[in-house]
Scaffold this motif. Sequence first.
Motif, short mmCIF file in Angstrom:
data_model
loop_
_atom_site.label_atom_id
_atom_site.label_comp_id
_atom_site.label_asym_id
_atom_site.label_seq_id
_atom_site.Cartn_x
_atom_site.Cartn_y
_atom_site.Cartn_z
N LEU A 44 3.43 3.29 9.54
CA LEU A 44 3.85 3.88 8.54
C LEU A 44 4.86 2.75 7.49
O LEU A 44 5.57 3.15 6.80
N ALA A 45 4.89 1.45 7.93
CA ALA A 45 5.73 0.77 7.28
C ALA A 45 5.32 0.72 5.74
O ALA A 45 4.13 0.52 5.60
N ASP A 46 6.02 0.66 4.95
CA ASP A 46 5.90 0.41 3.43
C ASP A 46 6.26 -0.93 3.08
O ASP A 46 7.19 -1.35 2.94
N LEU A 47 5.06 -1.91 2.87
CA LEU A 47 4.99 -3.38 2.47
C LEU A 47 5.66 -3.47 1.16
O LEU A 47 4.52 -3.11 0.31
N ALA A 48 6.60 -3.99 0.71
CA ALA A 48 6.85 -4.14 -0.71
C ALA A 48 6.04 -4.83 -1.59
O ALA A 48 5.78 -4.54 -2.78
N ASP A 49 5.27 -5.87 -1.03
CA ASP A 49 4.40 -6.55 -1.83
C ASP A 49 2.99 -6.31 -1.70
O ASP A 49 2.11 -6.91 -2.11
N VAL A 50 2.57 -5.24 -0.87
CA VAL A 50 1.31 -4.69 -0.68
C VAL A 50 1.23 -3.41 -1.39
O VAL A 50 1.86 -2.45 -1.27
N PRO A 51 0.15 -3.28 -2.35
CA PRO A 51 -0.07 -1.91 -3.12
C PRO A 51 -0.42 -0.95 -2.28
O PRO A 51 -1.09 -1.00 -1.44
N LEU A 52 0.37 0.30 -2.53
CA LEU A 52 0.21 1.59 -1.45
C LEU A 52 -1.25 2.02 -2.00
O LEU A 52 -1.81 2.62 -1.06
N PHE A 53 -1.57 1.99 -3.20
CA PHE A 53 -3.20 2.41 -3.69
C PHE A 53 -3.52 1.54 -4.46
O PHE A 53 -2.91 0.71 -5.25
N PHE A 54 -4.90 1.52 -4.53
CA PHE A 54 -5.55 0.53 -5.36
C PHE A 54 -6.82 1.20 -6.16
O PHE A 54 -7.24 0.54 -7.20
N GLY A 55 -6.87 2.54 -6.10
CA GLY A 55 -7.91 3.10 -6.79
C GLY A 55 -7.79 4.55 -7.07
O GLY A 55 -6.92 5.10 -6.24
N ARG A 56 -8.60 5.21 -7.54
CA ARG A 56 -8.54 6.66 -7.93
C ARG A 56 -9.84 6.96 -8.28
O ARG A 56 -10.71 6.44 -9.04
N VAL A 57 -10.27 8.26 -7.81
CA VAL A 57 -11.54 9.11 -8.12
C VAL A 57 -11.22 10.23 -8.51
O VAL A 57 -10.64 11.00 -8.23
N ASP A 58 -11.77 10.53 -9.75
CA ASP A 58 -11.73 12.02 -10.22
C ASP A 58 -13.33 12.58 -10.04
O ASP A 58 -14.19 12.00 -10.67
#
Length: 717
Positions: A84-98
Motif C-alpha cells: 500500500l505504499a504511495d510512491l511519490a514519483d509513480v503515478p497512482l493512475f494512468f488511464g480512465r475508461v467511461d
Amino acid sequence: MSSAPGSIDPAADPHIDPRTDPFADPTADPEAALAGERAHLAASRACLRRMREETEAIDLRDVGGNDVSNKIVTSLIQTRIAALADLADVPLFFGRVDGRFADAPDVSTGTAPVEVRADPSRPVERFWIGRRHVHDHLGDPMVVDWRAPVSRSFYRATRIDPLGVELRRRFGWTGGELTAFEDEHLTDPGEADGKSAILAAEIERPRVGPMRDIVATIQPDQDEIVRADLGQTVCVQGAPGTGKTAVGLHRVAWLLYAHRDRLNRSGTLVVGPNRSFLDYIQQVLPALGEVEVGQTTVEDLVANVPVKAADTPGSGRLKGDARMADVLRRAVWSGLAAPTEGLLVVRGSRRWRLPSYEIEEILDGLRGRDVRYGAARDMLHQRLAHGILVQMERAGESPDDRVQDAVARSKPVRDMVNALWPAVDPAKLVLRLLSEPEFLAEHADGLLTADEQAAILWAKPARGVRTAPWTPADAVLVDEVADLVSRTGSVGHVVVDEAQDLSAMQCRAIGRRCTTGSATVLGDIAQGTTPWAATDWSETLRHLGRADVRYEELTQGFRVPREILEFASRLLPHIAPGLAPASSVREAPGSLDLRAVDDPQAVDNTAATEAARLLTHEGSIGLIAADAQIPALAAALREAALDFRQLGTEADETRLNLVPASLAKGLEFDHIAVVEPAAIVEAEPQGLRRLYVVLTRAVSGLTIIHNRPLPDELSAA
C-alpha cells in the motif's frame, strides 16, 4: 468522478463521494477538466493513505493464538502495508475508461478474471485505471487495479470493438504530478484515428536506473500474453525492444492478482541470466504492489557446491548436454547390491530371520517403483521391518506399528540397508564421476565417446567436495543428482528470462522447480550467445518438461528506434535465418552514428569523450565493449574525470555505465556507445549474436566507435 474546481474537497470530507461531481466538458474547458482529475488524484491518495493507516493500526497481539501463527499473521500484514505504499514519483493512475458495461464489474482485488461485456442500456460508469486498487470509506473504487477485469477494456478496446468503452483517457505525468490528459471517443465516427502523443511519450521517456513497469503502455498483443491462464505455459519469442521481459513480469503480477491464494501457498519465481539483470528488473514488481516474488539466477538456484572455476566452451557444452542426465541416473543407481545372506533381528530372547530370497523380492519391488532413490531407500527400512513382523505374527505374536518402527531403526536393518541400498551424497557422486576416469567410463558407456569423457574430466584429482574445482555446469549436475535422490520442491509459477541461453541440464534444473505449476518462457533465438544456445524453442521446452505450450511471437518493437533496429537486423540472416526482422513503431532520424577513428591508440579516449558528450543528454548511458577492453576504457573514463559504474561490480548507481559485452543482455540504456564491434565478435564463438545483443540495447541513440573495419555481416544489403 473527481471534484471540479470550487466543489468540496473529498479528501477533506470523507463523507463526500468524489465521483458524484461531474467533470467540466474538456472540449469547452480543458483546464477545469484537468483540475477535476487532479482533485480525484488528491482524493485517491488520501484514500490510499487511509487504507495504509488502517492496516498499520491493526492490533496483532495474540491474534494467532501462538507464536508461529502470530509471526505468520504479522508477516502478512507487513506485506500488505508494503503493497500500500504511495510512491511519490509513480503515478497512482494512468488511464480512465467511461463506458456502459453489461454487469457492474467486480473491481476488488484478488478476484478471478471474467470478461466485461458492453450493454448500451446501462448508464455510463467511470473507472480510473492504476497500479493498485484504492477504495474510499464506503468500499467503492477510487482507482481500479490494472489487472481487474474492467481494466482489460482499457488495453484492448478499439473503434471496431469498443468493449463497451465510450471514452478512453490517458494521463500525462511529470514525476508524480498529473500534467495532461488525452481522450479517445471510441464510439464517435466523426473522430479521426490518431497516434497517442501521451502513449508515445511514455514509451520513449528516458530512464535512469532500474527497469520500470510498462503498465501504462501495455499493447493488446502484450495484454493477451499477460492475462494467459495460470494453468498454461507460455513461450514468448520476442525481438529486441518488444517488451518480452516486462510482459513476463507483468504476467506474474496478474497471476498473483487472479490466483493469489493458490500462488501464495505454492510461491512464484523469476529466473534471470545474471545478477546485473536482476538488479535491473528488481523494482518492477514492487511498483505493482507485489513484494513477495522470488528472483534468482540459475547459478544461485543450484548453489549446492562452492563454484571456483570455469568450464571451457567445449566442456561446458558437454556437461550441459541432456545425455548427462542418463549418465548421472546410472551412477546413482549403480550402488545397489544383491543380498548374500538373510536378515537376523534379535528382540529380547527371540531371534527373527528374513531369508535372502524375500529380501530380493523386496528389492525388486522397490526398483520397479517410480520413486526417488532416497525415498525408496527409506521404504526399504520399513519393508524389511514389515518382513520381520510377518515372521512374528506367524509365531503367534501381535506386534504393532511401534514395534515395526523400532525394528526399522535397529542396527541389523540399518546395516543391511547401507549394504544393499547405500546412501548417495550428490556432491561426492559428481566429484567421483569427474575425477575418476574408470567410474565415468562405466556409466557413460554408449552415451559419451571416449573423447567426450576426457573433455569433462577435471585436470587434477580433487580431494574433497570443498576443495574440488567446481564450475557452474558442475553445480547443475549436482542439482540433478540431488533431485534423483530426493524430489525438488515445486512452485506455482516460474518466469524464465533469456531462456535461449540455457543448456539442457539448466532447463531440467528449472523445470523441476515447476513440475506442479506453469511457466512463462521468454527469450530471443537471435540473442543466444552461449555455446549451447537454442536454435529453436521445441528442444528448450522439452527439457523444461513443458509439453502443452502456447507459443507467442512479439515482432513489433516499441523502444528501439527503427534506424537502429534495421542496422542490427543485418546480422539476422547470419545468426537466426529463420526469424523475421522486427519492426519498430518509432522513427528517430540521426539516432545511428558510425564513427571511425584513424588512430588505434585513440579509440579509448574517443569513447570517453563520447561518453562525456552523451552525459549532456537526458537519460542513462551505456558504454559497451568486449570484456577484455573494459579495463582500458575504465582507465580512460577515470582520466577524463567521469563518474561511472562498471557493471558486475558493487559500485554505486550512476547515469554512465561501463558494460562488458557479456553482461549487456536484457538491459537497455537511452544512449549507448559501442566500442570496436569487431573485437566483440572475435571474443567468443557466438560473437555475432553477442554483437546483435549489444547493438539493440539503445533506446534513443547508438554511436559506434571503431578503428578496425566493421564486421562484413553489418555491410548494407
